[in-house]
Write an enzyme that holds these catalytic residues in place. Structure first.
Site, PDB file in Angstrom:
ATOM      1  N   LEU A 151       0.832  -1.212   0.000  1.00 53.48           N
ATOM      2  CA  LEU A 151       0.000   0.000   0.000  1.00 53.48           C
ATOM      3  C   LEU A 151       0.864   1.260   0.000  1.00 53.48           C
ATOM      4  CD1 LEU A 151       0.125   1.384   3.041  1.00 53.48           C
ATOM      5  CD2 LEU A 151      -1.439  -0.464   3.603  1.00 53.48           C
ATOM      6  N   CYS A 261       9.331   3.989   4.107  1.00 56.89           N
ATOM      7  CA  CYS A 261       9.675   2.742   3.405  1.00 56.89           C
ATOM      8  C   CYS A 261      10.911   2.832   2.513  1.00 56.89           C
ATOM      9  CB  CYS A 261       8.479   2.276   2.596  1.00 56.89           C
ATOM     10  SG  CYS A 261       7.132   1.735   3.653  1.00 56.89           S
TER      11      CYS A 261
HETATM   12  N1  LIG Z   1       3.782   2.746   6.088  1.00 52.92           N
HETATM   13  C1  LIG Z   1       3.766   2.211   4.875  1.00 52.92           C
HETATM   14  O1  LIG Z   1       3.420   2.867   3.886  1.00 52.92           O
HETATM   15  C2  LIG Z   1       4.149   0.773   4.673  1.00 52.92           C
HETATM   16  C3  LIG Z   1       3.848   0.154   3.446  1.00 52.92           C
HETATM   17  C4  LIG Z   1       4.195  -1.182   3.267  1.00 52.92           C
HETATM   18  C5  LIG Z   1       4.872  -1.855   4.267  1.00 52.92           C
HETATM   19  N2  LIG Z   1       5.185  -1.231   5.443  1.00 52.92           N
HETATM   20  C6  LIG Z   1       5.876  -1.998   6.486  1.00 52.92           C
HETATM   21  O2  LIG Z   1       4.917  -2.390   7.469  1.00 52.92           O
HETATM   22  C7  LIG Z   1       5.521  -2.375   8.771  1.00 52.92           C
HETATM   23  C8  LIG Z   1       4.734  -1.451   9.680  1.00 52.92           C
HETATM   24  O3  LIG Z   1       4.847  -0.121   9.166  1.00 52.92           O
HETATM   25  P1  LIG Z   1       3.950   1.080   9.719  1.00 52.92           P
HETATM   26  O4  LIG Z   1       4.238   2.244   8.861  1.00 52.92           O
HETATM   27  O5  LIG Z   1       2.555   0.590   9.879  1.00 52.92           O
HETATM   28  O6  LIG Z   1       4.612   1.276  11.161  1.00 52.92           O
HETATM   29  P2  LIG Z   1       4.103   2.178  12.367  1.00 52.92           P
HETATM   30  O7  LIG Z   1       5.313   2.623  13.071  1.00 52.92           O
HETATM   31  O8  LIG Z   1       3.101   3.172  11.884  1.00 52.92           O
HETATM   32  O9  LIG Z   1       3.294   1.135  13.296  1.00 52.92           O
HETATM   33  C9  LIG Z   1       3.882   0.078  13.989  1.00 52.92           C
HETATM   34  C10 LIG Z   1       3.034  -0.211  15.221  1.00 52.92           C
HETATM   35  O10 LIG Z   1       3.535  -1.387  15.864  1.00 52.92           O
HETATM   36  C11 LIG Z   1       3.416  -1.211  17.263  1.00 52.92           C
HETATM   37  N3  LIG Z   1       4.294  -2.164  17.959  1.00 52.92           N
HETATM   38  C12 LIG Z   1       5.641  -2.122  18.056  1.00 52.92           C
HETATM   39  N4  LIG Z   1       6.070  -3.182  18.775  1.00 52.92           N
HETATM   40  C13 LIG Z   1       4.969  -3.903  19.103  1.00 52.92           C
HETATM   41  C14 LIG Z   1       4.776  -5.117  19.816  1.00 52.92           C
HETATM   42  N5  LIG Z   1       5.806  -5.782  20.329  1.00 52.92           N
HETATM   43  N6  LIG Z   1       3.516  -5.564  19.962  1.00 52.92           N
HETATM   44  C15 LIG Z   1       2.472  -4.882  19.445  1.00 52.92           C
HETATM   45  N7  LIG Z   1       2.593  -3.741  18.761  1.00 52.92           N
HETATM   46  C16 LIG Z   1       3.839  -3.250  18.583  1.00 52.92           C
HETATM   47  C17 LIG Z   1       3.762   0.242  17.473  1.00 52.92           C
HETATM   48  O11 LIG Z   1       3.282   0.729  18.724  1.00 52.92           O
HETATM   49  C18 LIG Z   1       3.070   0.895  16.270  1.00 52.92           C
HETATM   50  O12 LIG Z   1       1.750   1.302  16.597  1.00 52.92           O
HETATM   51  C19 LIG Z   1       6.970  -1.961   8.547  1.00 52.92           C
HETATM   52  O13 LIG Z   1       7.752  -3.116   8.429  1.00 52.92           O
HETATM   53  C20 LIG Z   1       6.919  -1.220   7.241  1.00 52.92           C
HETATM   54  O14 LIG Z   1       8.146  -1.253   6.562  1.00 52.92           O
HETATM   55  C21 LIG Z   1       4.823   0.072   5.667  1.00 52.92           C
END
Ligand SMILES: NC(=O)c1ccc[n+]([C@@H]2O[C@H](COP(=O)([O-])OP(=O)(O)OC[C@H]3O[C@@H](n4cnc5c(N)ncnc54)[C@H](O)[C@@H]3O)[C@@H](O)[C@H]2O)c1
Length: 435
Positions: A151, A261
């Site tokens: 996404l 990302c």
């Molecule tokens: N943001 C994007 O556009 C996007 C797109 C594709 C993939 N990704 C990947 O998806 C993953 C998440 O990205 P994001 O942007 O959603 O991150 P983010 O930082 O917005 O959210 C991560 C969440 O995980 C929680 N968390 C951390 N440790 C935890 C634990 N032990 N137990 C429960 N919750 C926990 C945090 O409190 C936070 O709310 C990453 O690996 C990222 O590379 C992100």
């Protein structure tokens, strides 16, 4: 299907809301208690178009809940998504501590066979580490699989509901069936679910982001070249983008890529390669070009106003790393604003959605303008960083009347140089001919 999503950030919330929207029984879990209680009250901590009403609707209809009880969420679910952050470690590798901590929690709560899905972006081999971490806590059977997320922030709901493709790395029929069932509503128009082995799915995510980052850095260098020879990168972009082998998407030069990302995923891909004694020189260059590009708007400002900016006011339109998000992670606005401040400028900035997040970064070092025009009051230059719609068709005479000097440095090529010159502006885009 009963689904648990661990990690309620950009990815976890969007996946959770969309899976609830299609009738699943979804619980989103997070360790951040403040975030969870806001979400329970339908207060969405991030800006993502369409997300808030979808969360409110599904919560009201009982298909979506939020909790800090991660073990409880796992015990109830048949499939568990790991969607926690994988920030860059000091050496550029993806930091897997949150992913592996969640895996251990899943292991401790394995009360019946579950499908465990890594949705976080993780280096090749991580699903095996997740499997080992779970096995360290339980002898019950379970199935791992990899389902990287593609996404785009700002269009995340649309991307999740109508994906170009869904990539799933599996090594069991149980995981294949569960993921096939979960994603069936999103691929009804024929876009594929691509089943493959787990390492290939993990590599696909990094290869996709590395390719997109490469196109951006490539176009930024073409733009620099155009400026030297008096060519116009907009024409060159159209000239190459109509070639079907190249395609027109992702050919826009700009102030350098940012976000949560591309920067970290390019670094992690380089690091995984180097751990395998493979030098990914192409990506080294992509990264270097991007680091330079993030300073291009600063250098253009200083070229026009002088290296010492004390006594000068610079207006900045857009702080988020791209439009339609409040995400400031690795935004090119950060080195720009700090560079302007270091050179002595007073900075007045506006962003439609990222004011709150930018306050955490710039504190009271800059002036936060309530609307785009008030940022321009007495400004010696306007620098445009983010391509928000609201900046695309402004009142030029009002702008000119408010600015001390009608100088516009446009990092997104929003305007036509000839038209800007006609309106009395000194206008510099990225890779454009100055009229
Ligand atoms: N943001 C994007 O556009 C996007 C797109 C594709 C993939 N990704 C990947 O998806 C993953 C998440 O990205 P994001 O942007 O959603 O991150 P983010 O930082 O917005 O959210 C991560 C969440 O995980 C929680 N968390 C951390 N440790 C935890 C634990 N032990 N137990 C429960 N919750 C926990 C945090 O409190 C936070 O709310 C990453 O690996 C990222 O590379 C992100």
């Amino acid at each position: 299907m009963k689904v648990a999503i661990i990690g309620s950030g950009y990815v976890g919330l969007v996946a959770g809301a969309c899976l609830a929207e299609t009738g699943n029984d979804v619980v989103c879990a997070d360790i951040d208690a403040g975030k969870v209680s806001r979400l329970q009250a339908n207060e969405v901590p991030i800006y993502e178009p369409g997300l808030e009403p979808m969360i409110a609707r599904n919560q009201a209809e009982g298909r979506l809940t939020f909790t800090t009880d991660i073990g409880g969420a796992v015990r109830e679910a048949r499939v568990v998504f790991i969607a926690v952050g994988t920030p860059p470690g000091e050496d550029g590798s993806a930091d897997l501590q949150h992913v592996l901590a969640v895996a251990r929690t899943i292991g401790r709560n394995m009360n019946f066979p579950k499908v465990v899905i890594t949705k976080s972006t993780v280096p090749v081999g991580t699903a095996e580490r997740v499997r080992a971490a779970i096995q360290g806590e339980t002898s019950s059977p379970f199935y791992v699989c990899s389902n990287p997320e593609f996404l785009k922030e700002g269009a995340a709901i649309e991307d999740f509901m109508k994906p170009d493709r869904v990539v799933v790395g599996v090594d069991s029929d149980e995981a294949r069936e569960a993921l096939g069932e979960l994603y069936a509503p999103f691929v009804r128009t024929g876009n594929p679910i691509l089943f493959m082995d787990i390492p290939s799915a993990e590599v696909t995510k990094y290869a996709a982001n590395a390719m997109l980052a490469t196109r951006i850095s490539f176009m930024n260098q073409v733009a620099e070249f155009c400026e030297r020879v008096g060519a116009d990168v907009q024409d060159v972009r159209r000239g190459i983008g109509t070639d079907r082998r190249i395609g027109s998407a992702f050919l826009f030069p700009g102030p350098g890529y940012g976000g949560s990302c591309f920067p970290k995923d390019v670094k992690a891909f380089i690091k995984t390669a180097s751990d395998l004694d493979l030098k990914f020189d192409l990506l080294d260059s992509v990264e270097q070009v991007n680091e330079r590009q993030k300073l291009v708007l600063l250098h253009k400002t200083q070229k026009a106003l002088g290296a010492n900016l004390s006594g000068k006011t610079v207006a900045v339109w857009g702080l988020a790393f791209k439009a339609e998000t409040d995400d400031m992670r690795e935004s090119p606005s950060i080195p720009l604003v700090f560079g302007l401040l270091k050179a002595g400028a007073r900075v007045a900035a506006h962003d439609p959605k990222a004011m709150e997040t930018s306050r955490e970064i710039f504190g009271d070092k800059i002036v936060y303008a309530a609307d785009p025009y008030s940022a321009l009051q007495g400004a010696d230059a306007l620098v445009i960083v983010t391509e928000w719609l609201v900046y695309r068709n402004p009142d030029f005479s009002r702008m000119r009347s408010m600015m001390s000097r009608p100088l516009v440095l446009d990092g997104r090529n929003l305007f036509d140089p000839a038209r800007m010159a006609g309106q009395g502006f000194e206008y510099h885009g990225i890779g454009r001919r100055t009229a």
